[in-house]
Design an enzyme around this catalytic site. Structure first.
Site, short mmCIF file in Angstrom:
data_model
loop_
_atom_site.label_atom_id
_atom_site.label_comp_id
_atom_site.label_asym_id
_atom_site.label_seq_id
_atom_site.Cartn_x
_atom_site.Cartn_y
_atom_site.Cartn_z
N SER A 124 0.84 -1.20 0.00
CA SER A 124 0.00 0.00 0.00
C SER A 124 0.87 1.24 0.00
O SER A 124 1.97 1.24 0.56
CB SER A 124 -0.87 -0.02 1.27
OG SER A 124 -1.47 1.24 1.47
N TYR A 146 -2.38 -1.52 11.03
CA TYR A 146 -2.62 -1.98 9.65
C TYR A 146 -1.46 -1.54 8.76
O TYR A 146 -0.88 -2.35 8.03
CB TYR A 146 -3.94 -1.41 9.10
CG TYR A 146 -4.01 -1.46 7.60
CD1 TYR A 146 -4.31 -2.65 6.94
CD2 TYR A 146 -3.71 -0.33 6.83
CE1 TYR A 146 -4.32 -2.71 5.56
CE2 TYR A 146 -3.72 -0.38 5.45
CZ TYR A 146 -4.02 -1.57 4.82
OH TYR A 146 -4.02 -1.63 3.45
N LYS A 171 1.81 -3.68 6.55
CA LYS A 171 2.23 -3.58 5.14
C LYS A 171 3.74 -3.33 5.08
O LYS A 171 4.45 -3.91 4.26
CB LYS A 171 1.45 -2.48 4.42
CG LYS A 171 -0.03 -2.79 4.25
CD LYS A 171 -0.25 -4.05 3.42
CE LYS A 171 -1.68 -4.51 3.37
NZ LYS A 171 -1.88 -5.83 2.76
#
Ligand code: UD1
Length: 335
Positions: free
Chosen positions: A125, A150, A154
């Site tokens: 991302s 979160y 990544k």
């Protein structure tokens, strides 16, 4: 015919990627635990392509099941989407995110290494860049401290993959997505709404459909053309095709390093209000909105420099913001 495992293949980006894989002749096996989607997506994929992908309902946290899968299926590559993705939830349940997104990644990589499966595509991302200092964002921009668990998964995921490519035969490409929008033109697959949407387009759709009273536009005092935040909204079908390009690069051994990173966006930034107005113009539907305070953790501006993906992957976006918004609305109307 090459066989590709798509984890999270019944999710939003995963399902669109399965369709594109099948369209160009790959044999697909899906793993999904249905934690954030429904089994009906499998039939919808089948009705688009005419081919029913093989499917295993496996929770990747079940290590024995992952081991068993790789013993049973001979696959040529893995596209790994399966992960939890709610930023707010990750702040309150960090361990859920580290377990769902990191433990499972290590299990999949371990079984790939043990079973000599070397081609791996990872859903990363643009969140790894945080608020980048320069626009557009190139792959050389430094990664920044994550704003949420979160985002941390990544960043950590990329490190785990890179380290594994240094020590084993694994070859990997991490695709750093900007903001995916839209749905398949058939309107048979799209983003399934679960709970109150946190992302902009699902909230716009539900407001236009009368499910939500009004959209809160988070902040209108940013240093941008109209004061609202800027993002790079990429059509999910274009995004899906980037996975095919990345996979073919690995299968054809055209990669220039064992672990590579590509930005996948359109290269064009749009403000929140530009998106709202483009949606209204394209669909003829009104979106009630009010200006609200800035959302904690939001960055001001992010849009991609896509030169590397254009030149190295031979991939570029084909769909406009308006096509993305129109296809999202067609999908919403069919729900
Ligand atoms: C969010 C995540 C990001 C994740 C990405 C996945 C946050 C802080 N970031 O990115 O880590 O990778 O989703 O798609 O959640 N907006 C409104 N009103 C709304 C919803 C959004 O004004 O009801 C604005 C936001 O403030 C932002 C823009 O719309 O400026 C896009 O928001 P969103 O769709 O949530 O994506 P990101 O914040 O870019």
């Amino acid at each position: 015919m090459k066989t590709i495992l798509v984890t999270g293949g019944l999710g939003y980006i995963g399902s669109h990627t399965v369709v594109e894989l099948q369209n160009v002749g790959f044999d697909v096996v899906i793993i999904d635990d249905l934690s954030n989607t429904s089994i009906g997506v499998l039939d919808n994929i089948t009705s688009i392509t005419g081919i029913k992908p093989r499917y295993e309902q496996i929770d990747l946290k079940d290590r024995e099941a992952v081991k068993h899968f790789f013993k049973y299926y001979a696959v040529d590559g893995v596209i790994h989407f399966a992960a939890s993705k709610a930023v707010g939830e990750s702040v309150h349940e960090p361990l859920k995110y580290y377990e769902n997104n990191i433990s499972t990644l290590t299990y999949v990589l371990k079984e790939m290494v043990v079973n000599n499966v070397s081609n791996f595509i990872f859903s990363s991302s643009c969140t790894v860049y945080g608020q980048a200092d320069e626009m557009p964002i190139t792959e050389n921009a430094p990664t920044k401290e994550a704003e949420s668990p979160y985002g941390a998964t990544k960043k950590m995921g990329e490190v785990i993959i890179s380290d594994t490519t240094k020590a084993t035969d694994l070859k990997a490409i991490a695709l750093r997505y900007f903001n995916p929008i839209g749905a398949h033109p058939s309107a048979k697959i799209g983003e399934l709404p679960i709970g109150v949407p946190q992302n902009l387009i699902p909230f716009v759709l539900q407001t236009a459909a009368g499910i939500r009273k009004e959209l809160s536009v988070f902040g209108d005092d940013y240093p941008t053309p109209d004061g609202t935040a800027v993002r790079d909204y990429i059509h999910v079908v274009d995004l899906a095709k980037a996975h095919i390009a990345a996979l073919n690069r690995l299968l054809d051994k055209k990669n220039k390093a064992n672990c590579e990173y590509f930005n996948i966006g359109t290269g064009k930034g749009s403000t929140v209000l530009e998106v709202v107005h483009a949606f209204e113009k394209t669909t003829g539907k009104k979106v009630n909105y009010k200006i609200a305070p800035r959302r904690a953790g939001d960055i001001v501006t992010a849009y991609a420099d896509t030169t590397l993906a254009n030149t190295e992957l031979g991939w570029k976006t084909e769909m406009s913001l308006e096509e993305g918004l129109a296809s999202s609305w067609k999908w919403q109307e069919g729900l």
